[in-house]
Design a protein around this motif. Structure first.
Motif, mmCIF file in Angstrom:
data_model
loop_
_atom_site.group_PDB
_atom_site.id
_atom_site.type_symbol
_atom_site.label_atom_id
_atom_site.label_comp_id
_atom_site.label_asym_id
_atom_site.label_seq_id
_atom_site.Cartn_x
_atom_site.Cartn_y
_atom_site.Cartn_z
ATOM 1 N N GLU A 1 -6.940 3.956 -0.128
ATOM 2 C CA GLU A 1 -8.431 3.836 0.876
ATOM 3 C C GLU A 1 -8.143 2.772 2.424
ATOM 4 N N ASP A 2 -8.022 2.469 3.363
ATOM 5 C CA ASP A 2 -8.009 1.492 4.096
ATOM 6 C C ASP A 2 -6.730 0.164 3.294
ATOM 7 N N LEU B 1 1.274 -1.131 0.324
ATOM 8 C CA LEU B 1 0.004 -0.027 -0.147
ATOM 9 C C LEU B 1 0.530 1.156 -0.264
ATOM 10 N N GLU B 2 2.117 0.930 0.686
ATOM 11 C CA GLU B 2 2.586 2.234 1.040
ATOM 12 C C GLU B 2 3.261 2.692 -1.006
ATOM 13 N N GLN B 3 3.769 1.712 -1.518
ATOM 14 C CA GLN B 3 3.899 1.997 -2.631
ATOM 15 C C GLN B 3 3.364 1.859 -3.640
ATOM 16 N N TYR C 1 -12.798 2.554 -8.964
ATOM 17 C CA TYR C 1 -12.767 1.017 -8.697
ATOM 18 C C TYR C 1 -12.113 0.970 -7.096
ATOM 19 N N LEU C 2 -12.572 0.470 -6.185
ATOM 20 C CA LEU C 2 -11.756 0.104 -4.778
ATOM 21 C C LEU C 2 -11.355 -1.983 -4.629
#
Length: 152
Positions: free
Chosen positions: A122-123, A89-91, A135-136
């Motif tokens: 997001e989260d 997620l950090e990347q 899209y999530l």
């Protein structure tokens, strides 16, 4: 229980950081006798062939001693390159505003491949805009993701 990639990451990351590099990610493709362990390393000054060779030698020694992969495999060490793969997620957060290609493990809304603008994180989800639709995509459902290089 840790996944194979998590086990490999725990073994390899100290070796890579000890040599002064950042472990960008690990991709282990188990395919019988043709398995491949890809290690992506990065550094502010960039990565040379000599850097890859140094990491390869050290990691190879650790892998021989610890033996986390019971079958034959090929070890590849490289820079993430311009079309760098995204693993965390950090990347993803680092590359907000860039075009990305994402392949999911299983279909979401009838499709597995998404190519569009990375809008954010997001989260535990990656937000991608494709044709004016957001899209999530849960990080755990992403099989492979890459930044699309920009040539200006």
């Amino acid at each position: 229980m840790a996944t194979k990639n998590e086990q490999l990451n725990a073994l390899i990351e100290p070796v890579v950081t000890g040599l002064g590099y950042q472990l960008w990610g690990i991709d282990f493709a188990s395919q019988g006798r043709h398995s491949v362990l890809r290690i992506f390393i990065d550094a502010e000054a960039g990565i040379s062939v000599d850097d890859c060779a140094a990491v390869s030698r050290q990691v190879s020694g650790v892998m021989d001693v610890e033996d986390p992969i019971s079958t034959e495999y090929t070890l590849e060490v490289s820079s993430p390159g311009m079309d760098r793969p995204l693993f965390t997620l950090e990347q993803f957060a680092q590359y907000v505003g860039h075009q990305v290609q994402v392949r999911l493990r299983s279909p979401y809304e009838g499709r597995r491949k998404f190519s569009g603008l990375l809008k954010g994180v997001e989260d535990e989800d990656v937000v991608i805009e494709v044709d004016q639709h957001e899209y999530l995509l849960p990080i755990d459902s992403i099989d492979k993701a890459n930044v699309v290089p920009r040539f200006e």
